[in-house]
Design a protein around this motif. Sequence first.
Motif, PDB file in Angstrom:
ATOM      1  N   LYS A   1       1.121  -1.272   0.088  1.00  0.00           N
ATOM      2  CA  LYS A   1      -0.118  -0.115  -0.151  1.00  0.00           C
ATOM      3  C   LYS A   1       1.000   1.179  -0.107  1.00  0.00           C
ATOM      4  N   LYS A   2       2.147   1.175   0.501  1.00  0.00           N
ATOM      5  CA  LYS A   2       3.046   2.273   0.425  1.00  0.00           C
ATOM      6  C   LYS A   2       3.827   1.802  -0.875  1.00  0.00           C
ATOM      7  N   ASP A   3       4.381   3.301  -1.080  1.00  0.00           N
ATOM      8  CA  ASP A   3       5.260   3.374  -2.302  1.00  0.00           C
ATOM      9  C   ASP A   3       6.644   2.613  -1.930  1.00  0.00           C
ATOM     10  N   LEU A   4       6.684   1.595  -2.446  1.00  0.00           N
ATOM     11  CA  LEU A   4       8.193   0.818  -2.088  1.00  0.00           C
ATOM     12  C   LEU A   4       9.351   1.568  -2.725  1.00  0.00           C
ATOM     13  N   TYR A   5       9.007   2.339  -3.746  1.00  0.00           N
ATOM     14  CA  TYR A   5      10.334   2.983  -4.248  1.00  0.00           C
ATOM     15  C   TYR A   5      10.688   4.237  -3.459  1.00  0.00           C
ATOM     16  N   ALA A   6       9.458   4.773  -2.906  1.00  0.00           N
ATOM     17  CA  ALA A   6       9.565   6.105  -1.784  1.00  0.00           C
ATOM     18  C   ALA A   6      10.290   5.486  -0.498  1.00  0.00           C
ATOM     19  N   ILE A   7       9.984   4.281  -0.194  1.00  0.00           N
ATOM     20  CA  ILE A   7      10.542   3.776   1.156  1.00  0.00           C
ATOM     21  C   ILE A   7      12.156   3.734   1.001  1.00  0.00           C
ATOM     22  N   LEU A   8      12.568   3.398  -0.613  1.00  0.00           N
ATOM     23  CA  LEU A   8      13.939   2.916  -0.509  1.00  0.00           C
ATOM     24  C   LEU A   8      14.780   4.615  -0.766  1.00  0.00           C
ATOM     25  N   GLY A   9      13.870   5.385  -1.012  1.00  0.00           N
ATOM     26  CA  GLY A   9      14.380   6.587  -1.726  1.00  0.00           C
ATOM     27  C   GLY A   9      14.845   6.596  -3.146  1.00  0.00           C
ATOM     28  N   ALA A  10      14.124   5.866  -3.803  1.00  0.00           N
ATOM     29  CA  ALA A  10      14.569   5.439  -5.405  1.00  0.00           C
ATOM     30  C   ALA A  10      13.310   5.730  -6.195  1.00  0.00           C
TER      31      ALA A  10
ATOM     32  N   GLN B   1      21.163  -0.131  -8.221  1.00  0.00           N
ATOM     33  CA  GLN B   1      21.037   1.147  -7.713  1.00  0.00           C
ATOM     34  C   GLN B   1      19.991   0.963  -6.232  1.00  0.00           C
ATOM     35  N   LEU B   2      18.759   0.007  -6.693  1.00  0.00           N
ATOM     36  CA  LEU B   2      18.255  -0.071  -5.378  1.00  0.00           C
ATOM     37  C   LEU B   2      18.847  -0.962  -4.421  1.00  0.00           C
ATOM     38  N   ARG B   3      19.769  -1.681  -4.597  1.00  0.00           N
ATOM     39  CA  ARG B   3      20.570  -2.756  -3.519  1.00  0.00           C
ATOM     40  C   ARG B   3      21.350  -1.724  -2.863  1.00  0.00           C
ATOM     41  N   HIS B   4      21.875  -0.807  -3.537  1.00  0.00           N
ATOM     42  CA  HIS B   4      22.747   0.306  -2.882  1.00  0.00           C
ATOM     43  C   HIS B   4      21.818   1.053  -1.768  1.00  0.00           C
ATOM     44  N   ARG B   5      20.687   1.612  -2.383  1.00  0.00           N
ATOM     45  CA  ARG B   5      19.794   2.470  -1.487  1.00  0.00           C
ATOM     46  C   ARG B   5      19.390   1.503  -0.114  1.00  0.00           C
ATOM     47  N   TYR B   6      18.893   0.243  -0.627  1.00  0.00           N
ATOM     48  CA  TYR B   6      18.597  -0.568   0.650  1.00  0.00           C
ATOM     49  C   TYR B   6      19.811  -0.695   1.593  1.00  0.00           C
ATOM     50  N   GLN B   7      21.142  -0.967   1.117  1.00  0.00           N
ATOM     51  CA  GLN B   7      22.216  -1.251   2.134  1.00  0.00           C
ATOM     52  C   GLN B   7      22.559   0.007   2.958  1.00  0.00           C
TER      53      GLN B   7
ATOM     54  N   LEU C   1      20.104   2.150   3.723  1.00  0.00           N
ATOM     55  CA  LEU C   1      19.010   2.526   4.736  1.00  0.00           C
ATOM     56  C   LEU C   1      18.884   1.297   5.624  1.00  0.00           C
ATOM     57  N   ALA C   2      19.402   0.059   5.362  1.00  0.00           N
ATOM     58  CA  ALA C   2      19.562  -1.032   6.346  1.00  0.00           C
ATOM     59  C   ALA C   2      20.742  -0.797   7.387  1.00  0.00           C
ATOM     60  N   LEU C   3      21.705  -0.263   6.926  1.00  0.00           N
ATOM     61  CA  LEU C   3      22.857   0.044   7.848  1.00  0.00           C
ATOM     62  C   LEU C   3      22.217   1.320   8.748  1.00  0.00           C
ATOM     63  N   GLN C   4      21.621   2.260   8.466  1.00  0.00           N
ATOM     64  CA  GLN C   4      21.135   3.436   9.094  1.00  0.00           C
ATOM     65  C   GLN C   4      19.952   2.921  10.200  1.00  0.00           C
ATOM     66  N   TYR C   5      19.237   2.076   9.885  1.00  0.00           N
ATOM     67  CA  TYR C   5      18.157   1.670  10.643  1.00  0.00           C
ATOM     68  C   TYR C   5      18.209   0.239  11.355  1.00  0.00           C
ATOM     69  N   HIS C   6      19.291  -0.339  11.302  1.00  0.00           N
ATOM     70  CA  HIS C   6      19.282  -1.418  11.628  1.00  0.00           C
ATOM     71  C   HIS C   6      19.225  -1.520  13.338  1.00  0.00           C
ATOM     72  N   PRO C   7      18.432  -2.201  13.990  1.00  0.00           N
ATOM     73  CA  PRO C   7      18.277  -2.137  15.462  1.00  0.00           C
ATOM     74  C   PRO C   7      19.402  -2.294  16.256  1.00  0.00           C
ATOM     75  N   ASP C   8      20.463  -2.855  15.741  1.00  0.00           N
ATOM     76  CA  ASP C   8      21.720  -2.978  16.627  1.00  0.00           C
ATOM     77  C   ASP C   8      22.494  -1.919  16.637  1.00  0.00           C
TER      78      ASP C   8
ATOM     79  N   LEU D   1      12.292  -2.712   9.120  1.00  0.00           N
ATOM     80  CA  LEU D   1      11.205  -3.688   8.367  1.00  0.00           C
ATOM     81  C   LEU D   1      10.469  -2.954   7.266  1.00  0.00           C
ATOM     82  N   GLU D   2      10.069  -1.826   7.072  1.00  0.00           N
ATOM     83  CA  GLU D   2       9.549  -1.584   6.065  1.00  0.00           C
ATOM     84  C   GLU D   2      10.654  -1.526   4.743  1.00  0.00           C
ATOM     85  N   VAL D   3      11.993  -0.965   4.989  1.00  0.00           N
ATOM     86  CA  VAL D   3      13.026  -0.991   3.976  1.00  0.00           C
ATOM     87  C   VAL D   3      13.218  -2.584   3.546  1.00  0.00           C
ATOM     88  N   ASN D   4      13.051  -3.381   4.485  1.00  0.00           N
ATOM     89  CA  ASN D   4      13.464  -4.947   4.047  1.00  0.00           C
ATOM     90  C   ASN D   4      12.432  -5.549   3.367  1.00  0.00           C
ATOM     91  N   ALA D   5      11.137  -5.008   3.761  1.00  0.00           N
ATOM     92  CA  ALA D   5      10.123  -5.717   3.106  1.00  0.00           C
ATOM     93  C   ALA D   5       9.957  -5.164   1.606  1.00  0.00           C
TER      94      ALA D   5
END
Length: 171
Positions: A6-15, A23-29, A31-38, A54-58
């Motif tokens: 329901k959300k724009d998946l491209y917007a979630i990744l900033g893509a 390019q999507l993989r780079h944005r995912y990596q 954001l995953a580093l930025q928001y990782h719970p650890d 979780l949104e970025v991962n989905a």
Amino acid sequence: MCEAEKKDLYAILGASPSDSVQQLRHRYQQLALQYHPDRLRGCTEAQSGLQKFLEVNAAWRILSDQNSRRQYDLQRRAQELQQDWPVDSTVCLEDMTWDKDECVYTYCCRCGGGFSVSEEEVEEESQSQHDDEEETVEGQHRGVVVCCDTCSLSVNITWPLHRKTPTLKCP
């Protein structure tokens, strides 16, 4: 569609949809580093970070696979095309004529017909849209799409959220 779609998946990744998988993989990596719970400290920061992670991962799970991305893009395009009628133009409620006998705002269509919206419809739409938002911004506009009573044209009638109602009330 599922909740994540329901959300724009491209917007979630900033893509954008035109981005390559790399390019999507780079944005995912990033954001995953930025928001990782650890990596996050503090209870509230970790909780909001976990939700974003979780949104970025989905989003990445769907957009990284060629078949699921194609399916998502098709659903996204179909959703963009779903509009009941084309909107010809936007008209401000203040530019419409108040008909005190009929208790409606009217506006002439180029075909000779007209658009009309009652004060009650305006109030109901304002109230329903006001209830949907917890905080409203001064100067924010609301609107409703109205069809011509003669042809197939329609207009989007807009008004400020915090507008003054007409001084002449209808029975």
